[in-house]
Scaffold this active site. Structure first.
Site, PDB file in Angstrom:
ATOM      1  N   PRO A  79      -1.330   2.379  -0.121  1.00 24.17           N
ATOM      2  CA  PRO A  79      -0.893   3.651  -0.829  1.00 24.17           C
ATOM      3  C   PRO A  79      -0.033   5.011  -0.166  1.00 24.17           C
ATOM      4  CG  PRO A  79      -3.614   3.894  -0.261  1.00 24.17           C
ATOM      5  CD  PRO A  79      -3.354   2.517  -0.506  1.00 24.17           C
ATOM      6  N   ARG A 104       9.062 -10.215 -15.458  1.00 25.59           N
ATOM      7  CA  ARG A 104       9.464  -9.747 -17.019  1.00 25.59           C
ATOM      8  C   ARG A 104      11.016  -9.287 -16.577  1.00 25.59           C
ATOM      9  NH1 ARG A 104      10.712  -5.055 -18.328  1.00 25.59           N
ATOM     10  NH2 ARG A 104      10.574  -4.886 -20.572  1.00 25.59           N
ATOM     11  N   ASP A 116      15.696  -1.261 -21.798  1.00 21.21           N
ATOM     12  CA  ASP A 116      14.138  -0.175 -21.474  1.00 21.21           C
ATOM     13  C   ASP A 116      14.213   1.189 -20.540  1.00 21.21           C
ATOM     14  OD1 ASP A 116      12.432  -3.013 -22.541  1.00 21.21           O
ATOM     15  OD2 ASP A 116      12.318  -2.885 -19.812  1.00 21.21           O
ATOM     16  N   GLU A 156     -11.873   0.565   3.838  1.00 21.51           N
ATOM     17  CA  GLU A 156     -11.108   1.483   4.458  1.00 21.51           C
ATOM     18  C   GLU A 156      -9.481   1.450   4.576  1.00 21.51           C
ATOM     19  OE1 GLU A 156     -11.866   4.872   4.356  1.00 21.51           O
ATOM     20  OE2 GLU A 156     -13.214   4.025   2.738  1.00 21.51           O
TER      21      GLU A 156
HETATM   22  N1  ADE Z   1      -4.613  -0.110  -2.829  1.00 22.81           N
HETATM   23  C1  ADE Z   1      -5.269   1.434  -2.838  1.00 22.81           C
HETATM   24  N2  ADE Z   1      -4.262   2.551  -3.745  1.00 22.81           N
HETATM   25  C2  ADE Z   1      -3.112   1.781  -3.857  1.00 22.81           C
HETATM   26  C3  ADE Z   1      -1.797   2.494  -3.770  1.00 22.81           C
HETATM   27  N3  ADE Z   1      -2.067   3.405  -4.779  1.00 22.81           N
HETATM   28  N4  ADE Z   1      -1.142   1.606  -3.913  1.00 22.81           N
HETATM   29  C4  ADE Z   1      -0.842   0.674  -3.849  1.00 22.81           C
HETATM   30  N5  ADE Z   1      -1.756   0.102  -2.984  1.00 22.81           N
HETATM   31  C5  ADE Z   1      -2.945   0.476  -3.849  1.00 22.81           C
END
Ligand code: ADE
Length: 240
Positions: A87, A152, A167, A114
């Protein structure tokens, strides 16, 4: 193209890659997807891959040794992008997918628990990608999303009837509305222009609809879209 995936949960990938367009791409050897179980590179008899964070805190952190061993076994001395799904990465979008499809090989590393030891970020991975501002239980689903969007685009993966040209996002705009049979459903009609057989008028209508739809739903995209002078004027008129 070859895509290597380092994961603690290789089985998660079997169903998405065993259906539909991605399966067809694998079967026709347009892409090779190779799964590597991080557990195989774990330490000691118990194949340990994670430990408590130094300094305390909740959860477990993926240790550097198994991740370095797995990635180095895959890439040897070659220069291949090593992408950590996290994230904290740069946000994935169609542009990033178009960039990734230019590589002949990618290594995707799925984080878990974590997170990963910071030295993996600093000295092993070359890129970090997030699929959105939310937290998943691991990088696996994110890796599947990235692979689907990249594969794709490989030449030959989509049939002409599935063309990616119009697209949503590939033009910088959301896609125009689509209709199929029947012509009237519960009294709701297909827009007459689509039945006119006039290809120029149809193209004009679709372009206008794509712009209006993007204006209604994603003004942020419209600011960056490649619009003609008269199209910009139409947008300004509609948004006042
Ligand atoms: N791992 C946990 N959350 C994630 C996300 N939003 N994007 C990529 N990998 C992740």
């Amino acid at each position: 193209m070859r895509i290597d995936i380092v994961t603690l949960f290789p089985n998660m990938f079997s169903s998405p890659f065993d259906e539909s367009i991605i399966k067809r791409a694998i079967d026709s050897r347009l892409v090779e997807i190779v799964l590597h179980n991080l557990r195989d590179y774990g330490l000691g008899k118990h194949r340990v891959v994670a430990d408590y964070p130094h300094g305390g805190g909740a959860g477990m952190v993926l240790m550097p040794e198994p991740l370095f061993a797995a990635v180095e076994a895959i890439k040897g001395k070659s220069e291949i992008p090593v992408i950590l799904l996290t994230p904290q990465g740069r946000l994935f979008n169609q542009k990033v997918a178009e960039e990734l499809v230019t590589y002949s090989q990618l290594i995707l590393v799925c984080g878990h628990y974590e997170g990963v030891d910071e030295r993996v970020r600093e000295h092993l991975v070359t890129d970090e990608i997030s699929i959105g501002d939310y937290v998943l239980t691991g990088g696996e689903l994110a890796a599947m999303v990235v692979i689907d969007a990249v594969v794709r685009q490989l030449p030959g993966v989509l049939g002409s009837e599935e063309s990616a040209r119009d697209d949503s996002h590939s033009t910088g705009l959301l896609e125009y509305p689509q209709y199929t049979r029947p012509q009237t459903y519960r009294g709701w009609e297909v827009p007459p222009v689509l039945l006119s057989g006039n290809h120029a008028e149809i193209a004009k209508w679709r372009r206008e609809q794509a712009i209006l739809r993007t204006l209604a739903r994603r003004t942020d995209l419209l600011e960056k879209a490649d619009l003609l002078e008269e199209e910009r004027k139409m947008v300004e008129k509609k948004s006042n």
